[in-house]
Design a protein around this motif. Structure first.
Motif, PDB file in Angstrom:
ATOM      1  N   SER A  46       0.720  -1.077  -0.132  1.00 31.44           N
ATOM      2  CA  SER A  46       0.140   0.374  -0.326  1.00 31.44           C
ATOM      3  C   SER A  46       1.409   1.904   0.106  1.00 31.44           C
ATOM      4  N   GLU A  47       2.437   0.752   0.549  1.00 34.53           N
ATOM      5  CA  GLU A  47       3.173   2.289   0.350  1.00 34.53           C
ATOM      6  C   GLU A  47       3.543   2.384  -0.913  1.00 34.53           C
ATOM      7  N   LEU A  48       3.326   1.585  -1.551  1.00 34.94           N
ATOM      8  CA  LEU A  48       4.264   1.563  -3.098  1.00 34.94           C
ATOM      9  C   LEU A  48       3.267   2.315  -4.466  1.00 34.94           C
ATOM     10  N   PRO A  49       3.784   2.773  -5.227  1.00 38.99           N
ATOM     11  CA  PRO A  49       3.282   3.512  -6.838  1.00 38.99           C
ATOM     12  C   PRO A  49       2.105   2.017  -7.150  1.00 38.99           C
ATOM     13  N   GLU A  50       1.442   2.413  -7.792  1.00 34.63           N
ATOM     14  CA  GLU A  50       0.281   0.886  -8.500  1.00 34.63           C
ATOM     15  C   GLU A  50       1.373   0.343  -9.266  1.00 34.63           C
ATOM     16  N   HIS A  51       2.046   0.530 -10.137  1.00 32.69           N
ATOM     17  CA  HIS A  51       3.097   0.165 -10.841  1.00 32.69           C
ATOM     18  C   HIS A  51       4.078  -0.669 -10.193  1.00 32.69           C
ATOM     19  N   GLN A  52       4.123  -0.809  -8.689  1.00 30.85           N
ATOM     20  CA  GLN A  52       5.182  -1.846  -8.001  1.00 30.85           C
ATOM     21  C   GLN A  52       4.461  -2.842  -6.987  1.00 30.85           C
ATOM     22  N   HIS A  53       2.840  -2.512  -7.780  1.00 36.89           N
ATOM     23  CA  HIS A  53       2.163  -3.546  -6.061  1.00 36.89           C
ATOM     24  C   HIS A  53       1.740  -5.084  -7.128  1.00 36.89           C
ATOM     25  N   ARG A  54       2.725  -5.693  -7.643  1.00 33.23           N
ATOM     26  CA  ARG A  54       3.175  -6.802  -8.208  1.00 33.23           C
ATOM     27  C   ARG A  54       4.568  -7.709  -6.874  1.00 33.23           C
ATOM     28  N   PRO A  55       4.151  -8.799  -7.159  1.00 32.98           N
ATOM     29  CA  PRO A  55       4.643  -9.360  -6.030  1.00 32.98           C
ATOM     30  C   PRO A  55       6.840  -8.954  -6.360  1.00 32.98           C
ATOM     31  N   VAL A  56       7.405  -9.337  -5.702  1.00 36.27           N
ATOM     32  CA  VAL A  56       8.877  -9.437  -6.110  1.00 36.27           C
ATOM     33  C   VAL A  56       9.031 -10.608  -6.785  1.00 36.27           C
ATOM     34  N   ILE A  57       8.705 -11.399  -6.081  1.00 30.35           N
ATOM     35  CA  ILE A  57       8.964 -12.369  -6.864  1.00 30.35           C
ATOM     36  C   ILE A  57       7.223 -13.166  -6.507  1.00 30.35           C
ATOM     37  N   ARG A  58       6.526 -13.730  -7.983  1.00 23.90           N
ATOM     38  CA  ARG A  58       5.513 -14.817  -7.542  1.00 23.90           C
ATOM     39  C   ARG A  58       5.761 -15.773  -7.452  1.00 23.90           C
ATOM     40  N   ALA A  59       4.831 -16.358  -6.646  1.00 22.52           N
ATOM     41  CA  ALA A  59       5.270 -17.746  -5.786  1.00 22.52           C
ATOM     42  C   ALA A  59       5.292 -18.878  -7.305  1.00 22.52           C
ATOM     43  N   ASP A  60       4.630 -18.979  -8.155  1.00 16.63           N
ATOM     44  CA  ASP A  60       4.553 -19.392  -9.107  1.00 16.63           C
ATOM     45  C   ASP A  60       6.482 -19.586 -10.235  1.00 16.63           C
ATOM     46  N   TYR A  61       6.994 -18.632  -9.296  1.00 15.19           N
ATOM     47  CA  TYR A  61       8.150 -18.140 -10.099  1.00 15.19           C
ATOM     48  C   TYR A  61       9.278 -18.210  -9.039  1.00 15.19           C
ATOM     49  N   LEU A  62       8.984 -19.065  -7.531  1.00 14.87           N
ATOM     50  CA  LEU A  62      10.397 -18.570  -6.626  1.00 14.87           C
ATOM     51  C   LEU A  62       9.835 -20.464  -6.317  1.00 14.87           C
ATOM     52  N   SER A  63      11.411 -20.870  -5.762  1.00 11.11           N
ATOM     53  CA  SER A  63      11.192 -22.639  -5.866  1.00 11.11           C
ATOM     54  C   SER A  63      11.701 -22.446  -4.217  1.00 11.11           C
ATOM     55  N   ASN A  64      12.071 -23.338  -3.351  1.00 16.71           N
ATOM     56  CA  ASN A  64      12.777 -22.902  -1.981  1.00 16.71           C
ATOM     57  C   ASN A  64      13.178 -24.075  -1.581  1.00 16.71           C
ATOM     58  N   TYR A  65      14.464 -24.291  -1.297  1.00 19.86           N
ATOM     59  CA  TYR A  65      15.362 -25.209  -0.774  1.00 19.86           C
ATOM     60  C   TYR A  65      14.470 -26.408   0.883  1.00 19.86           C
TER      61      TYR A  65
END
Length: 374
Positions: free
Chosen positions: A351-370
């Motif tokens: 909510s503190e970011l401008p609208e064009h930065q409301h996307r996640p930094v890394i989408r869940a589909d594009y994230l792999s964890n160990y």
């Protein structure tokens, strides 16, 4: 999970297989390429192909094969001499594989890869397409690490790991790791008390085992083989670890050696496997404890509020490493913002970011964890 016998039956009849051959199985005592040994291996591979399987060979031995022609009596240690030996040895190996398969009217194609090839998605896809096209032409792909140009920082480390990466890259149905050992033991097999482990379902089956290093010629000892086997199974490819002396038996009935089960519930997609184990990371994101809990729980995207720091000069679409508050590795993902833009977003609520930065930094589909890596 399949029973041990069901898994062995699956491996024995798998349609597309990657067969990794260790250095000691390919050269004589004087380090020269053994045509007789290669012919025996190719005889068994031909039988498997005649039975309807596609075979991709991962061949070790380039450095060792170049030693005798260069007058070397011990395996070189400095990078330049290793690369010189590999340059000579790759020629000898390729000729030997070609001569042997030619006895059956088969053509071979050499595919030399470095970690940089696997680490870049488009280059990895190009390697995949090359291997597929060779198969379509009826040629047998012979894959090896390109030791002539790979630096110590840009190497797979051993051809066991390379074969695991290749097996997932080509969507293999099974991987064979063949060398001079007939399976996995809980300690050095020369010990009379050593017990053979016939199957590995999870890490629990390896508790209490003592796994040694590489031999005089190769770079990958038993530890490397087990690591590669578990890496392949993480990508959904079952593995048979056996002796090349038993290659005919391994390729026909698979009733020898040690089998490694896949775990369907924790197997990764091809993309996530590539991100975790092959891709080059262009930068690093540091997370707070809350963000680590969120991304490792599964299905949660990474937001700017959980990021405490950014390292590296990466761009949107690059792969980045994700570290926890103590510097521990958490995972990797495809970042949606470049480093410069992301630096101004750190720690902020959406909510503190401008609208064009409301996307996640890394989408869940594009994230792999160990969290369940191996």
């Amino acid at each position: 999970m399949a029973t041990e016998q069901e898994l062995r039956n699956h491996i024995a009849t798998a349609k597309r297989v990657v067969v990794k051959i260790g250095t000691s199985s390919l050269v004589d005592d004087d380090f020269s390429v053994s045509q007789d040994r290669i012919d025996r291996i190719v005889d068994a591979l031909q039988d498997r192909m005649a039975a309807g399987s596609d075979v991709i060979v991962v061949s070790s031995g380039a450095i060792a094969a170049g030693m005798a022609p260069l007058g070397l009596t011990t395996r070189p240690r400095d990078l330049a001499t290793k690369q010189a030996a590999a340059a000579v040895g790759q020629v000898h190996l390729a000729q030997s594989w070609g001569r042997s398969f030619a006895r059956y009217g088969r053509t071979t194609g050499q595919v030399l890869l470095t970690q940089a090839d696997a680490g870049r998605r488009e280059r990895a896809r190009n390697a995949q397409r090359t291997i597929d096209k060779l198969r379509q032409f009826g040629a047998v792909p012979i894959v090896n690490e390109n030791d002539t140009v790979a630096t110590s920082e840009m190497r797979f480390g051993d051809n066991d790991r390379l074969s695991a990466i290749v097996s997932t890259l080509v969507w293999a149905d099974a991987l064979y790791l063949l060398s001079d050992v007939d399976g996995l033991y809980d300690r050095n097999p020369v010990d009379p008390a050593a017990r053979k482990i016939t199957q590995v379902r999870s890490g629990k089956d390896l508790e209490g085992t003592s796994i040694g290093g590489g031999g005089a010629l190769g770079t990958g000892g038993m530890a490397a083989k087990v690591s590669a086997a578990r890496l392949a199974t993480r990508g959904g490819v079952p593995v048979l670890l056996a002796s090349s002396d038993n290659i005919s038996r391994a390729l026909t009935s698979a009733d020898c050696g040690t089998v490694f089960h896949t775990r369907p519930s924790s197997s990764l997609s091809a993309w996530k496997f590539w991100v975790l184990y092959a891709a080059d990371a262009e930068g690093v994101l540091h997370l707070d404890a809350g963000a680590v809990d969120a991304v490792t729980s599964g299905g949660t995207s990474l937001l700017a509020v959980g990021i405490t720091g950014v390292d590296g000069e990466f761009h949107a679409g690059d792969i980045v490493e994700i570290l926890g508050p103590g510097g521990e590795t958490v995972g990797r993902g495809e970042v949606a913002y470049g480093a410069a833009e992301l630096a101004d977003m750190i720690g902020k609520q959406t909510s503190e970011l401008p609208e064009h930065q409301h996307r996640p930094v890394i989408r869940a589909d594009y994230l792999s964890n160990y969290a369940t890596r191996l």
